[in-house]
Design a protein around this motif. Structure first.
Motif, PDB file in Angstrom:
ATOM      1  N   UNK A  25       0.792  -1.068  -0.048  1.00 24.44           N
ATOM      2  CA  UNK A  25      -0.020   0.068   0.069  1.00 24.44           C
ATOM      3  C   UNK A  25       0.952   1.273   0.001  1.00 24.44           C
ATOM      4  N   UNK A  26       0.218   2.347   0.166  1.00 25.72           N
ATOM      5  CA  UNK A  26       0.779   3.713   0.109  1.00 25.72           C
ATOM      6  C   UNK A  26       1.898   3.963   1.207  1.00 25.72           C
ATOM      7  N   UNK A  80       0.858  -9.330  -3.160  1.00 30.04           N
ATOM      8  CA  UNK A  80       0.245 -10.239  -4.315  1.00 30.04           C
ATOM      9  C   UNK A  80      -0.288  -9.234  -5.324  1.00 30.04           C
ATOM     10  N   UNK A  81      -0.790  -8.143  -5.326  1.00 29.86           N
ATOM     11  CA  UNK A  81      -1.334  -7.331  -6.175  1.00 29.86           C
ATOM     12  C   UNK A  81      -0.298  -7.050  -7.128  1.00 29.86           C
ATOM     13  N   UNK A  82      -0.624  -6.896  -8.466  1.00 27.12           N
ATOM     14  CA  UNK A  82       0.590  -6.746  -9.348  1.00 27.12           C
ATOM     15  C   UNK A  82       0.946  -5.176  -9.538  1.00 27.12           C
ATOM     16  N   UNK A  83      -0.030  -4.254  -9.418  1.00 29.16           N
ATOM     17  CA  UNK A  83       0.347  -3.015  -9.707  1.00 29.16           C
ATOM     18  C   UNK A  83      -0.026  -2.079  -8.290  1.00 29.16           C
ATOM     19  N   UNK A  84       0.593  -2.426  -7.251  1.00 32.61           N
ATOM     20  CA  UNK A  84       0.341  -1.668  -5.841  1.00 32.61           C
ATOM     21  C   UNK A  84       1.246  -0.337  -5.771  1.00 32.61           C
ATOM     22  N   UNK A  85       0.754   0.593  -5.051  1.00 31.34           N
ATOM     23  CA  UNK A  85       1.518   1.687  -4.765  1.00 31.34           C
ATOM     24  C   UNK A  85       2.845   1.360  -4.519  1.00 31.34           C
ATOM     25  N   UNK A  86       3.397   0.497  -3.679  1.00 32.98           N
ATOM     26  CA  UNK A  86       4.688   0.363  -3.219  1.00 32.98           C
ATOM     27  C   UNK A  86       5.418  -0.366  -4.201  1.00 32.98           C
ATOM     28  N   UNK A  89      -0.663   6.527  -6.736  1.00 34.83           N
ATOM     29  CA  UNK A  89      -0.649   5.666  -7.959  1.00 34.83           C
ATOM     30  C   UNK A  89      -1.722   4.517  -8.060  1.00 34.83           C
ATOM     31  N   UNK A  90      -2.819   4.852  -7.366  1.00 36.69           N
ATOM     32  CA  UNK A  90      -3.946   3.734  -7.428  1.00 36.69           C
ATOM     33  C   UNK A  90      -4.577   4.015  -8.834  1.00 36.69           C
ATOM     34  N   UNK A  91      -4.675   3.010  -9.549  1.00 35.62           N
ATOM     35  CA  UNK A  91      -5.342   3.138 -10.827  1.00 35.62           C
ATOM     36  C   UNK A  91      -6.859   3.539 -10.889  1.00 35.62           C
ATOM     37  N   UNK A  92      -7.640   2.945  -9.930  1.00 37.09           N
ATOM     38  CA  UNK A  92      -8.925   2.846  -9.809  1.00 37.09           C
ATOM     39  C   UNK A  92      -9.410   3.727  -8.650  1.00 37.09           C
ATOM     40  N   UNK A  93     -10.335   4.761  -8.669  1.00 39.00           N
ATOM     41  CA  UNK A  93     -10.980   5.433  -7.618  1.00 39.00           C
ATOM     42  C   UNK A  93     -12.017   4.746  -7.025  1.00 39.00           C
ATOM     43  N   UNK A  94     -12.217   4.566  -5.795  1.00 39.49           N
ATOM     44  CA  UNK A  94     -13.480   4.224  -5.350  1.00 39.49           C
ATOM     45  C   UNK A  94     -13.908   5.007  -4.095  1.00 39.49           C
ATOM     46  N   UNK A  95     -15.190   5.116  -3.785  1.00 43.68           N
ATOM     47  CA  UNK A  95     -15.677   5.966  -2.513  1.00 43.68           C
ATOM     48  C   UNK A  95     -15.101   5.278  -1.388  1.00 43.68           C
ATOM     49  N   UNK A 131      -6.744   7.510  -1.823  1.00 43.41           N
ATOM     50  CA  UNK A 131      -6.134   7.881  -3.151  1.00 43.41           C
ATOM     51  C   UNK A 131      -4.906   8.846  -3.029  1.00 43.41           C
ATOM     52  N   UNK A 132      -4.909   9.605  -1.962  1.00 43.25           N
ATOM     53  CA  UNK A 132      -3.513  10.315  -1.738  1.00 43.25           C
ATOM     54  C   UNK A 132      -3.931  11.321  -0.588  1.00 43.25           C
ATOM     55  N   UNK A 133      -3.126  12.194  -0.137  1.00 41.23           N
ATOM     56  CA  UNK A 133      -3.139  13.208   0.788  1.00 41.23           C
ATOM     57  C   UNK A 133      -2.619  14.437   0.376  1.00 41.23           C
ATOM     58  N   UNK A 134      -3.145  15.799   0.993  1.00 43.39           N
ATOM     59  CA  UNK A 134      -2.350  17.069   0.529  1.00 43.39           C
ATOM     60  C   UNK A 134      -2.072  17.562   1.921  1.00 43.39           C
ATOM     61  N   UNK A 135      -0.913  18.080   2.061  1.00 47.48           N
ATOM     62  CA  UNK A 135      -0.377  18.679   3.327  1.00 47.48           C
ATOM     63  C   UNK A 135       0.061  20.199   2.733  1.00 47.48           C
TER      64      UNK A 135
END
Length: 400
Positions: free
Chosen positions: A31-32, A53-59, A361-367, A371-375
């Motif tokens: 994850x992030x 296990x996930x192919x395209x994870x953020x890390x 870097x998450x390809x799909x947004x879900x409610x 998805x990120x953070x803003x400082x």
């Protein structure tokens, strides 16, 4: 010489392996938090490996190499041992058994025993008590008999599953006994903790980093706002706290870490009650969402501390060079009021002073998905808050 090659790791590496030549750090989880750990490790010259296990994870996107297996896969764990000189975790629900297996071959921080306590609310609350840190009055419900024996003094309360709960998952507010019984049934009768609902003034967190020799440092106390069980806003310095409350929160977190013989980064979340007292809520055996601001507002981030803990580098107390507000960016921002997909107006946000945007870097947004953070940093707490309110308004976030 490669900088990383001169750095010694934690004690415990098998004699057949020379820790003075260590150059690769591994992380369980993709994850992030793993992504930001990888960035911090690479800044110090380390090679990085992610088991996920996930192919395209953020890390995995950021790491040098990915071991693409489940956490308990024997072949994957064996590969991680071959690739890495020390291992950490970025996800609190990585099986403790996997960390135990790895620890037979490589230094692991935090240790499996400490992670196991954090994974179980029953063990966690018992540990708070053993550390002399108060928490909300509670009862363990693991049977019909225990359910019937619950004291009326704990209602209204919050029923929480003992395991696998985070970001508000596995939690139900219950007003009375009938609601409690229904909620426990809905949760499939798994072991739960019922906590008395307290009169809260604020939510705080403290992030500590503890080394193998027992040395400990901490980030500033953070003020947090949750919405629907998910962290929405963190403010640093925490507004409205007096020196005694800050000292108590830090001392309590350090006691909890010491009594776990913890090595690594640990976050302890607290409730500040309306009477001014503090109670521990829960802890996470890893860097924490509420500490993300440290990348931009401190001279040493929580992820820098994570790297230092697992490599034996000196732990120095982070200094807050800029007051900051962190806004969590959930997948909801990628949808309009009618549910149509859209892109947030990053250009307008980035035109504001003191903005630091981190997308994972998450390809799909879900409610509800992070998805990120803003400082937002500023010369004063007021300036940082004003910038955060402006950025939030541009994104359609609720004011705070």
């Amino acid at each position: 010489m490669d900088m990383a090659a001169s750095i010694r790791l934690l004690p415990g590496t098998p004699s057949a392996h020379d820790p003075a030549r260590a150059t690769t750090l591994g992380v369980m989880g993709g994850g992030q938090l793993g992504r930001m750990f990888v960035h911090a490790a690479q800044q110090l010259g380390y090679r990085t490996v992610v088991l996920e296990a996930e192919a395209d994870s953020p890390a995995a996107q950021a790491a040098h190499h990915q071991v693409r297996t489940a956490y308990l896969d024997p072949a994957g764990l064996a590969e991680l041992v071959r690739e890495c000189d020390a291992v950490t975790t970025e996800f609190e629900n990585v099986p403790a058994d996997a960390l135990r297996e790895l620890a037979d071959h490589r230094p692991v921080a935090p240790a499996a025993a400490a992670v196991a306590v954090c994974q179980d609310r029953v063990a966690e609350k018992a540990h708070f008590a053993a550390s002399g840190v108060p928490c909300a009055p509670y009862a363990v419900i693991d049977s019909e008999t225990a359910l019937a024996a619950v004291s009326d003094t704990l209602l209204p309360g919050i029923l929480k599953t003992a395991r696998l709960g985070y970001d508000g998952k596995g939690q139900v507010r219950v007003a009375d006994r009938a609601a409690l019984e229904a909620a426990w049934t809905d949760l499939q009768g798994v072991t739960c903790v019922l906590e008395q609902r307290l009169s809260l003034a604020d939510e705080l967190s403290v992030i500590v980093a503890r080394g193998a020799a027992g040395e400990v440092v901490h980030l500033p106390v953070q003020h947090n706002l949750h919405r629907d069980g998910i962290l929405a806003v963190t403010q640093v310095p925490a507004p409205g706290l007096d020196a005694a409350q800050v000292e108590q929160a830090v001392a309590s977190a350090e006691r909890i870490a010491a009594s776990l013989d913890y090595v690594g980064v640990l976050c302890v979340e607290f409730f500040l009650l309306t009477d001014g007292s503090l109670v521990a809520n829960e802890m996470a055996p890893r860097p924490h969402n509420s500490g993300h601001y440290s990348i931009d507002a401190c001279d040493v981030s929580q992820f820098d501390l994570q790297v230092r803990c697992m490599t034996g580098l000196p732990l120095v107390a982070p200094r807050l060079h800029s007051p900051a507000v962190m806004l969590n960016l959930l997948g909801d921002l990628w949808f309009d009021a009618e549910g149509r997909e859209r892109s947030p107006d990053w250009a307008a946000v980035l035109a504001l002073p003191g903005v630091h945007l981190h997308l994972y870097g998450k390809a799909q947004a879900r409610r509800g998905r992070k998805m990120g953070h803003l400082t937002l940093t500023g010369a004063t707490p007021e300036a940082a808050r004003d910038a955060a309110l402006k950025a939030g308004a541009l994104l359609g976030l609720e004011a705070f």
